[in-house]
Design a protein around this motif. Structure first.
Motif, mmCIF file in Angstrom:
data_model
loop_
_atom_site.group_PDB
_atom_site.id
_atom_site.type_symbol
_atom_site.label_atom_id
_atom_site.label_comp_id
_atom_site.label_asym_id
_atom_site.label_seq_id
_atom_site.Cartn_x
_atom_site.Cartn_y
_atom_site.Cartn_z
ATOM 1 N N GLN A 1 0.839 -1.201 0.000
ATOM 2 C CA GLN A 1 0.000 0.000 0.000
ATOM 3 C C GLN A 1 0.874 1.252 0.000
ATOM 4 O O GLN A 1 0.625 2.192 -0.755
ATOM 5 C CB GLN A 1 -0.901 0.028 1.233
ATOM 6 C CG GLN A 1 -2.000 -0.992 1.228
ATOM 7 C CD GLN A 1 -2.691 -1.053 2.579
ATOM 8 O OE1 GLN A 1 -2.045 -1.098 3.623
ATOM 9 N NE2 GLN A 1 -4.011 -1.062 2.544
ATOM 10 N N ALA A 2 1.889 1.252 0.855
ATOM 11 C CA ALA A 2 2.769 2.415 0.980
ATOM 12 C C ALA A 2 3.567 2.658 -0.296
ATOM 13 O O ALA A 2 3.894 3.798 -0.613
ATOM 14 C CB ALA A 2 3.697 2.246 2.176
ATOM 15 N N MET A 3 3.886 1.595 -1.034
ATOM 16 C CA MET A 3 4.607 1.754 -2.295
ATOM 17 C C MET A 3 3.706 2.357 -3.372
ATOM 18 O O MET A 3 4.190 2.992 -4.302
ATOM 19 C CB MET A 3 5.139 0.400 -2.788
ATOM 20 C CG MET A 3 6.317 -0.133 -1.994
ATOM 21 S SD MET A 3 7.804 0.834 -2.229
ATOM 22 C CE MET A 3 8.277 0.349 -3.891
ATOM 23 N N GLY A 4 2.407 2.189 -3.247
ATOM 24 C CA GLY A 4 1.478 2.683 -4.255
ATOM 25 C C GLY A 4 1.286 4.186 -4.247
ATOM 26 O O GLY A 4 1.032 4.783 -5.291
ATOM 27 N N ARG A 5 1.396 4.783 -3.067
ATOM 28 C CA ARG A 5 1.229 6.227 -2.929
ATOM 29 C C ARG A 5 1.735 6.644 -1.563
ATOM 30 O O ARG A 5 1.829 5.841 -0.663
ATOM 31 C CB ARG A 5 -0.210 6.660 -3.162
ATOM 32 C CG ARG A 5 -1.199 6.161 -2.145
ATOM 33 C CD ARG A 5 -2.666 6.471 -2.471
ATOM 34 N NE ARG A 5 -2.955 7.886 -2.379
ATOM 35 C CZ ARG A 5 -3.324 8.637 -3.420
ATOM 36 N NH1 ARG A 5 -3.448 8.134 -4.608
ATOM 37 N NH2 ARG A 5 -3.587 9.920 -3.268
ATOM 38 N N LEU A 6 2.047 7.900 -1.422
ATOM 39 C CA LEU A 6 2.544 8.437 -0.170
ATOM 40 C C LEU A 6 1.468 8.348 0.905
ATOM 41 O O LEU A 6 0.310 8.667 0.660
ATOM 42 C CB LEU A 6 2.956 9.901 -0.386
ATOM 43 C CG LEU A 6 3.629 10.626 0.765
ATOM 44 C CD1 LEU A 6 4.953 9.955 1.130
ATOM 45 C CD2 LEU A 6 3.877 12.076 0.375
ATOM 46 N N ASN B 1 -0.782 10.764 -8.940
ATOM 47 C CA ASN B 1 -0.948 9.315 -9.121
ATOM 48 C C ASN B 1 -0.026 8.788 -10.225
ATOM 49 O O ASN B 1 0.533 7.694 -10.105
ATOM 50 C CB ASN B 1 -2.403 8.952 -9.398
ATOM 51 C CG ASN B 1 -3.259 9.107 -8.161
ATOM 52 O OD1 ASN B 1 -2.790 8.998 -7.034
ATOM 53 N ND2 ASN B 1 -4.531 9.406 -8.364
ATOM 54 N N ILE B 2 0.131 9.557 -11.280
ATOM 55 C CA ILE B 2 1.059 9.167 -12.346
ATOM 56 C C ILE B 2 2.488 9.192 -11.813
ATOM 57 O O ILE B 2 3.262 8.251 -12.036
ATOM 58 C CB ILE B 2 0.905 10.080 -13.575
ATOM 59 C CG1 ILE B 2 -0.444 9.814 -14.244
ATOM 60 C CG2 ILE B 2 2.061 9.878 -14.567
ATOM 61 C CD1 ILE B 2 -0.805 10.793 -15.323
ATOM 62 N N PHE B 3 2.837 10.251 -11.083
ATOM 63 C CA PHE B 3 4.175 10.320 -10.496
ATOM 64 C C PHE B 3 4.428 9.131 -9.572
ATOM 65 O O PHE B 3 5.479 8.493 -9.658
ATOM 66 C CB PHE B 3 4.376 11.622 -9.706
ATOM 67 C CG PHE B 3 5.632 11.579 -8.890
ATOM 68 C CD1 PHE B 3 6.860 11.820 -9.481
ATOM 69 C CD2 PHE B 3 5.593 11.254 -7.543
ATOM 70 C CE1 PHE B 3 8.037 11.736 -8.742
ATOM 71 C CE2 PHE B 3 6.758 11.177 -6.792
ATOM 72 C CZ PHE B 3 7.980 11.412 -7.392
ATOM 73 N N ALA B 4 3.490 8.824 -8.683
ATOM 74 C CA ALA B 4 3.681 7.735 -7.716
ATOM 75 C C ALA B 4 3.942 6.408 -8.429
ATOM 76 O O ALA B 4 4.812 5.632 -8.024
ATOM 77 C CB ALA B 4 2.467 7.625 -6.790
ATOM 78 N N LYS B 5 3.203 6.183 -9.496
ATOM 79 C CA LYS B 5 3.347 4.926 -10.237
ATOM 80 C C LYS B 5 4.703 4.839 -10.950
ATOM 81 O O LYS B 5 5.280 3.764 -11.077
ATOM 82 C CB LYS B 5 2.209 4.803 -11.249
ATOM 83 C CG LYS B 5 2.214 3.505 -12.017
ATOM 84 C CD LYS B 5 0.998 3.413 -12.911
ATOM 85 C CE LYS B 5 0.986 2.107 -13.657
ATOM 86 N NZ LYS B 5 -0.178 1.985 -14.530
ATOM 87 N N HIS B 6 5.227 5.966 -11.398
ATOM 88 C CA HIS B 6 6.456 5.990 -12.203
ATOM 89 C C HIS B 6 7.586 6.759 -11.520
ATOM 90 O O HIS B 6 8.475 7.278 -12.196
ATOM 91 C CB HIS B 6 6.149 6.614 -13.574
ATOM 92 C CG HIS B 6 5.087 5.893 -14.328
ATOM 93 N ND1 HIS B 6 5.301 4.677 -14.929
ATOM 94 C CD2 HIS B 6 3.793 6.217 -14.543
ATOM 95 C CE1 HIS B 6 4.174 4.270 -15.500
ATOM 96 N NE2 HIS B 6 3.252 5.182 -15.282
ATOM 97 N N ARG B 7 7.568 6.812 -10.187
ATOM 98 C CA ARG B 7 8.516 7.675 -9.478
ATOM 99 C C ARG B 7 9.972 7.304 -9.691
ATOM 100 O O ARG B 7 10.833 8.177 -9.709
ATOM 101 C CB ARG B 7 8.185 7.767 -7.995
ATOM 102 C CG ARG B 7 8.404 6.514 -7.195
ATOM 103 C CD ARG B 7 7.952 6.734 -5.747
ATOM 104 N NE ARG B 7 7.972 5.518 -4.986
ATOM 105 C CZ ARG B 7 6.993 4.616 -4.985
ATOM 106 N NH1 ARG B 7 5.919 4.822 -5.711
ATOM 107 N NH2 ARG B 7 7.101 3.525 -4.261
#
Length: 134
Positions: free
Chosen positions: A50-55, A100-106
């Motif tokens: 979960q934490a890896m998916g978004r801050l 959300n795009i940034f989180a997925k491709h950070r």
């Protein structure tokens, strides 16, 4: 008090946490690395996946996510004017979509912006004030 669950393997994320630490003269932010081997045991029911998916963050015991964490972090260090527009009603949906795009491709975005690869062992050190990482 805000606890931020950050990804130390992400160079850009790590740079932001370092910046926040420098500005956090009131010790209002506590940083917790989601790459820590005991992360899930220490912060259940929040999982690493979960934490890896978004801050994620805990603000006064309440779980918050995404740009809400970012806003409150910068608010606590007196720089909310940097991120306040991201929470304005007209901009918020677009900002959340972009986040959300940034989180997925950070990792990829981090590399493009910093020319640094994700940490080879999956965990980097903040390099100072490590007592906050606890």
């Amino acid at each position: 008090m805000l606890t931020i669950f950050y990804d130390s393997a992400c160079p850009l994320c790590l740079a932001e946490m370092r910046h926040l630490q420098r500005l956090d003269v009131k010790s209002a932010i506590r940083l917790q690395d989601i790459q820590h081997p005991q992360f899930e045991q220490r912060f259940a029911p929040l999982t690493k996946a979960q934490a890896m998916g978004r801050l994620h963050g805990l603000l006064d015991g309440k779980l918050i996510t995404g740009l809400d964490v970012t806003y409150h972090a910068w608010r606590l260090v007196g720089r909310q004017h940097w991120v306040a527009p991201l929470r304005w009603p007209i901009i918020k949906p677009l900002a959340n979509w972009g986040y959300n795009i940034f989180a997925k491709h950070r990792y990829r975005i981090s590399y493009w912006l910093t020319r640094k690869q994700p940490c080879p062992d999956g965990r980097c050190s903040l390099g100072f004030k490590s007592h906050k990482e606890g």
